[in-house]
Design a protein around this motif. Structure first.
Motif, PDB file in Angstrom:
ATOM      1  N   UNK A  78       0.853  -1.185   0.000  1.00 42.66           N
ATOM      2  CA  UNK A  78       0.000   0.000   0.000  1.00 42.66           C
ATOM      3  C   UNK A  78       0.892   1.239   0.000  1.00 42.66           C
ATOM      4  N   UNK A  79       0.356   2.334  -0.519  1.00 45.49           N
ATOM      5  CA  UNK A  79       1.139   3.568  -0.554  1.00 45.49           C
ATOM      6  C   UNK A  79       1.666   3.930   0.831  1.00 45.49           C
ATOM      7  N   UNK A  80       2.967   4.207   0.905  1.00 42.77           N
ATOM      8  CA  UNK A  80       3.592   4.597   2.166  1.00 42.77           C
ATOM      9  C   UNK A  80       4.166   3.454   2.971  1.00 42.77           C
ATOM     10  N   UNK A  81       3.937   2.200   2.549  1.00 44.80           N
ATOM     11  CA  UNK A  81       4.496   1.062   3.281  1.00 44.80           C
ATOM     12  C   UNK A  81       6.023   1.175   3.359  1.00 44.80           C
ATOM     13  N   UNK A  92       7.473   2.195  -0.370  1.00 39.50           N
ATOM     14  CA  UNK A  92       6.661   1.991  -1.561  1.00 39.50           C
ATOM     15  C   UNK A  92       5.760   3.208  -1.740  1.00 39.50           C
ATOM     16  N   UNK A  93       5.857   3.833  -2.897  1.00 38.03           N
ATOM     17  CA  UNK A  93       5.090   5.056  -3.170  1.00 38.03           C
ATOM     18  C   UNK A  93       4.212   4.834  -4.384  1.00 38.03           C
ATOM     19  N   UNK A  94       2.908   4.911  -4.196  1.00 38.51           N
ATOM     20  CA  UNK A  94       1.947   4.899  -5.296  1.00 38.51           C
ATOM     21  C   UNK A  94       1.726   6.346  -5.693  1.00 38.51           C
ATOM     22  N   UNK A  95       2.219   6.763  -6.847  1.00 40.37           N
ATOM     23  CA  UNK A  95       2.267   8.172  -7.203  1.00 40.37           C
ATOM     24  C   UNK A  95       0.895   8.831  -7.192  1.00 40.37           C
TER      25      UNK A  95
END
Length: 234
Positions: A78-81, A92-95
């Motif tokens: 997930x974003x920010x994990x 991990x960054x989901x833009x």
């Protein structure tokens, strides 16, 4: 597009755009993300990207793979994990999600100068001028390479704020407020508002920020309202 940000002790080492279906992480040179450290297994973990989803799997590594402090075998990212492998971290960054989070971070932590009390802003200018000389903070914009703040803990961990303005005010209305200002000789931090309270006053490297301007050094850690932010000169 998602990306991975590799860091060690809060210092960013590399970034990887997740443009392929599979990424291996490990110590050996044939890995997509190589971490040359004895605490990392030769092929430590695997990331698989399927459409808009990313999955992390530990490859029976010696020291294990951790996500947000918990040991995992398989995990849907997930974003920010924050993935910990040996002594290193991979965020991990989901833009797409990250852009929304960045806006929310700035709305939450960065105070619009127009809404800040003029007397408080004048206090900042006087505090900094007393240390470094000069009489106009705004006129000094662009005289120093841009630095940044990176959030290290809390909801917005991983967010970054480029200190492009001559004066950046951080905090929340009614609580503790600090200002970071650019001068020809460096970046200074000063407390603008908030009652004296040893449990919650803003700090730099564990020392209280007061009404007297304090020069920031690269990798200093600022703590404000329970959130830690690293100051990094670029």
């Amino acid at each position: 597009m998602a990306r991975l940000v590799l860091s060690l002790d809060g210092q960013v080492l590399a970034e990887y755009n997740m443009s392929k279906e599979r990424y291996t992480v490990g110590r050996l040179p044939d890995n997509d993300v190589r971490i040359d450290n004895p605490a990392v297994s030769g092929h430590h973990s695997l990331i698989i990207n399927i459409l808009n989803d990313s999955f992390l799997e530990d490859l029976n590594s010696t020291n294990g793979t951790y996500v947000n402090g918990k040991l995992i075998k398989k995990h849907a990212l997930q974003n920010g994990d924050l993935v910990t492998i040996g002594h290193h971290q991979l965020r991990f960054v989901d833009q797409q999600v990250d852009d929304v989070d960045q806006d929310e971070f700035e709305k939450t932590m960065v105070i619009n100068p127009r809404s800040q009390d003029r007397a408080a802003l004048e206090q900042v200018k006087q505090a900094v001028n007393a240390v470094s000389g000069g009489d106009n903070v705004a006129s000094l914009r662009g005289t120093l390479p841009t630095a940044k703040l990176q959030v290290l803990t809390g909801q917005f961990a991983g967010r970054e704020l480029n200190l492009v303005k001559a004066l950046t005010t951080l905090g929340q209305t009614g609580g503790h407020v600090i200002a970071v200002t650019r001068r020809p000789d460096g970046y200074y931090v000063v407390r603008v508002a908030g009652a004296d309270d040893s449990d919650s006053t803003p700090q730099v490297n564990g020392r209280e920020v007061g009404a007297k301007a304090q020069l920031l050094e690269d990798s200093d850690v600022i703590e404000l309202a329970g959130v830690k932010m690293g100051f990094f000169a670029t």
